[in-house]
Design a protein around this motif. Sequence first.
Motif, short mmCIF file in Angstrom:
data_model
loop_
_atom_site.label_atom_id
_atom_site.label_comp_id
_atom_site.label_asym_id
_atom_site.label_seq_id
_atom_site.Cartn_x
_atom_site.Cartn_y
_atom_site.Cartn_z
N ILE A 99 78.77 62.73 70.48
CA ILE A 99 79.84 62.38 70.05
C ILE A 99 80.89 62.20 71.39
O ILE A 99 80.78 63.35 72.17
N PHE A 100 81.64 61.22 71.49
CA PHE A 100 82.34 60.90 72.57
C PHE A 100 83.74 60.79 72.21
O PHE A 100 84.32 60.29 71.36
N SER A 101 84.66 61.25 73.21
CA SER A 101 86.09 61.03 72.62
C SER A 101 86.67 59.76 73.71
O SER A 101 86.02 59.69 74.70
N VAL A 126 74.70 57.17 61.88
CA VAL A 126 75.81 58.04 61.53
C VAL A 126 77.14 57.37 61.30
O VAL A 126 77.31 56.44 61.94
N VAL A 127 77.62 58.03 60.17
CA VAL A 127 79.23 57.60 60.01
C VAL A 127 80.04 58.74 59.68
O VAL A 127 79.45 59.90 59.32
N ALA A 128 81.30 58.63 59.73
CA ALA A 128 81.93 59.76 59.70
C ALA A 128 83.40 59.44 58.72
O ALA A 128 83.60 58.32 58.75
N LYS A 129 83.66 60.57 57.92
CA LYS A 129 84.86 60.23 57.16
C LYS A 129 85.79 61.65 56.90
O LYS A 129 85.10 62.90 56.93
N ASP A 130 86.74 61.62 57.75
CA ASP A 130 87.55 62.73 57.91
C ASP A 130 86.95 63.81 58.53
O ASP A 130 86.71 63.64 59.82
N LYS A 156 84.63 69.52 61.79
CA LYS A 156 86.32 69.84 61.97
C LYS A 156 86.29 70.28 63.34
O LYS A 156 87.49 69.89 63.92
N ASP A 157 85.50 70.99 63.82
CA ASP A 157 85.31 71.16 65.25
C ASP A 157 84.36 70.29 65.85
O ASP A 157 83.27 70.75 65.89
N ILE A 158 85.00 69.45 66.40
CA ILE A 158 84.32 68.21 66.75
C ILE A 158 83.37 68.47 67.99
O ILE A 158 82.37 68.22 68.57
N THR A 159 83.64 69.61 68.76
CA THR A 159 82.80 70.17 69.95
C THR A 159 81.54 71.02 69.42
O THR A 159 80.95 71.21 69.94
#
Lengths: 248, 175
Positions: A99-101, A126-130, A156-159
Amino acid sequence: MKKYIYPILFLSICIASLQCTKNSDSSFMATTGQGGSLARFAIAGNYLYTVDHEKLHVFNISDPANPVAKATVPIGFEIETIYPFKDKLFIGSTSVVHIFSITNPEQPQKLSTAISPAVLRRCDPVVAKDTVAFATLRTNTDCGGLQSILAVYDIKDITNPVQKFAYRVAEPYGLGYKDDALYVCDKDGLLVFDIKKPYELKQVGSLKDGSYVDVIPYNNTLICWVRAGVILYDISNPFTPQLITKIN
Amino acid sequence: MKITLTTLVAAMLLGACIGRVDAPPGENVEAYVPIYASATALENIEVTTVRSTTKAGKIYAYGNYIFQNELYEGIHIIDRSQAQPKKIAFLKVPFSTEVAVKGNYLYTNSVSDIVVFDIANPLQPTVVKRLKNAFPAVNQEYPPFSNVFFECVDPSKGIVVDWVLKTIPKANCRR
């Protein structure tokens, strides 16, 4: 032929504006389109991101006719997919999801790597929702015969993505969602899930009109990549897709 | 199966560096073989009439259009503005596998080049830019796997567009 173009264009614009009033949250008028979950090219804002097997490449496309290479970021091995979500990029490899910002779009920063404890290999789209991410983890016989799953991560905690749920599937490929409906391409068909409660998702249907590889839920149309070409469904009701046509 | 195991053991013994194999393993080994195309073949871009899908590839949605890659051949352009969506043209792009669109511009690849098309008229896309080697999709020196045998690349044969696993009499490279 030329004289037909303007009426067709006019009609398209009418349809487009109609659809837009119906879907306030749609990206229909956005100048960027939408790719599937198995893409290697992704556009976010004024940037085109591409992944080869090992690296992420960043191009500035403020002038869309003239992409300018801005950065190359080493990621890892066996990279296969890239999925843009808000100010993040989800990059799938055969073993993990990075996961990259892209808060700074020209300098993607790695935030974390999601690893499924149940699966050693074959972590793909992979897909993301909220605050939730969905990934299909496909195993094959070379990988020790582990079960393929649809994995649900709390982001929720992307890290620190945490796998919260796993659903057994046969041989999954691409996936996508509209509202509370998640579509997963599987060897046994296109599986439809209710993800209102993502950590206890339920399968509510399956379609068997072809051999599904990937999906793009696009406003009220579900665009499916099948081995034979494309299948389109009306998803005005997301849980009960209605066949529109097959294009081979 | 026995050969695969021998290959594996041999590969492990040989370590992890890329190179020519001095003493090739037994005959009929499983190895990756490069598929070549000439550089001039990549210039062969054109718009043709619709054709049937044979190797369905990636999809991309943009407004009333759907683009579907025909693996290594180009892109089907589908118009879904009517009740019965249908193909309207085929954009021939040699060794294309990817597609994305912004504004009236479509991005795809031709092996390792990124090619930009103006699609303001989707019936007649035109090339506006080519970025050479901007998308190193296919490694020109070795296959995208480690601990495997492969046929050494001969650049005089052209550009490597793919690696295919085959059983060949002798593999003279490994990584």
